[in-house]
Design a protein around this motif. Structure first.
Motif, mmCIF file in Angstrom:
data_model
loop_
_atom_site.group_PDB
_atom_site.id
_atom_site.type_symbol
_atom_site.label_atom_id
_atom_site.label_comp_id
_atom_site.label_asym_id
_atom_site.label_seq_id
_atom_site.Cartn_x
_atom_site.Cartn_y
_atom_site.Cartn_z
ATOM 1 N N ARG A 140 0.827 -1.205 0.000
ATOM 2 C CA ARG A 140 0.000 0.000 0.000
ATOM 3 C C ARG A 140 0.865 1.260 0.000
ATOM 4 N NH1 ARG A 140 -3.412 -0.643 5.324
ATOM 5 N NH2 ARG A 140 -1.381 -1.486 5.972
ATOM 6 N N THR A 141 0.321 2.331 -0.558
ATOM 7 C CA THR A 141 0.982 3.626 -0.454
ATOM 8 C C THR A 141 0.785 4.175 0.960
ATOM 9 O OG1 THR A 141 -0.964 4.893 -1.135
ATOM 10 C CG2 THR A 141 0.487 4.078 -2.886
ATOM 11 N N VAL A 142 1.595 5.168 1.336
ATOM 12 C CA VAL A 142 1.452 5.766 2.659
ATOM 13 C C VAL A 142 0.068 6.409 2.838
ATOM 14 C CG1 VAL A 142 2.308 7.588 4.190
ATOM 15 C CG2 VAL A 142 3.921 6.039 3.055
ATOM 16 N N PRO A 143 -0.470 7.142 1.840
ATOM 17 C CA PRO A 143 -1.832 7.669 2.017
ATOM 18 C C PRO A 143 -2.865 6.559 2.219
ATOM 19 C CG PRO A 143 -0.739 8.875 0.274
ATOM 20 C CD PRO A 143 0.160 7.730 0.628
ATOM 21 N N GLN A 144 -2.695 5.427 1.526
ATOM 22 C CA GLN A 144 -3.614 4.319 1.738
ATOM 23 C C GLN A 144 -3.467 3.748 3.142
ATOM 24 O OE1 GLN A 144 -2.393 1.873 -1.590
ATOM 25 N NE2 GLN A 144 -4.188 2.445 -2.812
ATOM 26 N N MET A 145 -2.227 3.670 3.629
ATOM 27 C CA MET A 145 -2.007 3.193 5.004
ATOM 28 C C MET A 145 -2.691 4.105 6.008
ATOM 29 S SD MET A 145 2.010 2.097 4.933
ATOM 30 C CE MET A 145 2.671 0.992 3.673
#
Length: 455
Positions: free
Chosen positions: A264-269
């Motif tokens: 996952r990307t950091v924004p998704q995390m």
């Protein structure tokens, strides 16, 4: 103007000597870095020469002139529009050129007597090609904002200090430096601003196209637990990823092993972390951040007891009125920065391998986060300068720095050396590049010292 053109000519000569006329792909890594540096000098020299021109265009296009305005005679509604059309600059870039040109130009009194520029230290730094127009504009904007609340001597000292420290800083580091300068110069204004920010806090929710859109604005005190909790959960995933294998489709990696890595990307995390927190809050007494998640506030004991002055919260550039920390302390698990007391052991020698929580707090006060790249403290871990296992390095403050995972690997892989001068949280950390990066191995300052103020 002749001197400014001389600066451009010298910068062009330096660029040619560095190999700027060659195809970039033909340059060695060291030559490419030198060409990059030379282009930076050239760009600053060009802007330094153009800023007074932009200011004069603005002066000759002032509204009082009406139809005789230079810009209107050229078919433009404003001097900014004229500058934009001829340079391709954005509105903001054109405004900054005019602002810097006006603020760094020599002045005269009504009687015709010469006066120095409104911001002489900025003028000198821009003229020397040391300070970009963007950085100069940010410094000027801050000082002008504080001009009615700060005496001229302190403002002059701050301008000198900022002009010495700003060259070489990234945009985020410059923002941090200016935020600290504002807090130091105008703590009363900071308190008033905090009340405005608190009154403006809001979280808006709108369902659109099958998704929920959240738009939030939070004052620092309200934001601190939100950011701390989400950062803690994201950091946990990133640390797990450090040792997890990556599955490459079509390669020879084990698909089951590859699935262990979180892609996952950091924004998704962050989005998933918010969901996880709220899902737990609906019916579970435990939350996934665990008890180790704390809001760390950097301040002196006197400030904590008196409620006067300003404090910094880990992970934020701006400061907070010290009085607000008392409210935080009543509601949250807050750790004030009172380090090295009788109950805390900050130097462990060889008796333990990992840095203690108290030591990490002390390192965070000294380093401000990743000492190399400036990532927030929550993203870092303690690193032994002299390795604990190989070099018998002690787990002490003068043998430790905070590094994020990426910088930790880069320091080891590329052969950087680290030196700590001084003791305790006032020490300064230096990074010494390997010869293939810098033949002179000129030490580079790291951590909080990059944005520390003397004013």
């Amino acid at each position: 103007m002749e001197n400014r053109l001389d600066g451009i000519a010298a910068a062009l000569d330096a660029l040619a000597a560095a190999g700027g006329a060659q195809a970039p792909a033909a340059l060695s890594p060291s030559a490419l870095v030198e060409v990059n540096r030379a282009f930076g000098v050239l760009m600053r020299q060009v802007d330094a020469a153009f800023a007074p021109v932009a200011a004069e265009i603005s002066r000759q296009s002032r509204p009082q002139l009406g139809g005789d305005s230079l810009a209107k005679k050229q078919g433009f509604r404003s001097p900014v529009a004229l500058i934009q059309a001829t340079t391709g600059a954005s509105v903001g870039e054109a405004i900054r050129l005019v602002q810097v040109g006006e603020s760094t130009a020599p002045r005269t009194t009504i009687s015709g007597e010469p006066r120095p520029a409104a911001h002489p230290h900025v003028a000198a730094a821009v003229s020397a090609g040391a300070l970009s127009v963007t950085a100069a504009s940010a410094i000027i904007t801050l000082l002008d904002k504080l001009s009615l609340r700060v005496d001229s001597a302190r403002k002059d000292a701050a301008e000198r200090d900022l002009c010495q420290r700003a060259p070489g800083l990234r945009a985020d580091e410059l923002t941090r430096l200016l935020a600290r300068a504002e807090a130091a110069l105008d703590p009363d204004g900071l308190a008033a601003g905090h009340e405005e920010h608190r009154s403006a806090r809001a979280l808006r929710m709108q369902e659109r196209d099958g998704t929920l859109h959240l738009t939030g604005v939070f004052d620092l005190a309200t934001a601190a637990p939100i950011k701390t909790a989400l950062d803690a959960m994201v950091t946990r995933v990133l640390q797990n990823n450090e040792h997890a294998p990556r599955h490459e489709h079509g390669g020879g990696d084990d698909p089951e092993a590859g699935a262990l890595r979180d892609e996952r990307t950091v924004p998704q995390m962050r989005a998933d972390a918010l969901h996880e927190l709220c899902a737990h809050a609906l019916g579970c007494e435990q939350v996934p951040t665990a008890a180790t998640t704390t809001v760390v506030v950097r301040m002196t004991l006197d400030q904590l007891e008196s409620g006067c002055g300003v404090a910094r919260i880990d992970g934020f550039d701006a400061s907070l009125p010290a009085a607000e920390v008392r409210r935080l302390a009543a509601d949250l698990q807050v750790i004030p920065c009172v380090l090295g007391g009788d109950s805390e052991i900050l130097d462990w020698g060889r008796t333990r391998r990992l840095f203690s929580p108290a030591q990490k707090l002390a390192l965070a006060e000294r380093d401000g986060g990743c000492t190399f790249c400036g990532a927030p403290p929550a993203w870092t871990h303690g690193h032994h300068i002299a390795w604990w296992n190989r070099d018998a390095g002690p787990t002490d403050l003068d043998n430790g720095v905070l590094l994020c995972t990426g910088c930790h690997h880069r320091i080891h892989s590329d052969g950087w050396e680290i030196r700590v001068d001084g003791v305790g949280v006032a020490a300064r950390v230096w990074f010494i590049p390997p010869p293939w990066i810098d033949a002179d191995r000129t030490p580079r300052i790291g951590g909080n010292a990059r944005t520390a103020l003397r004013c």
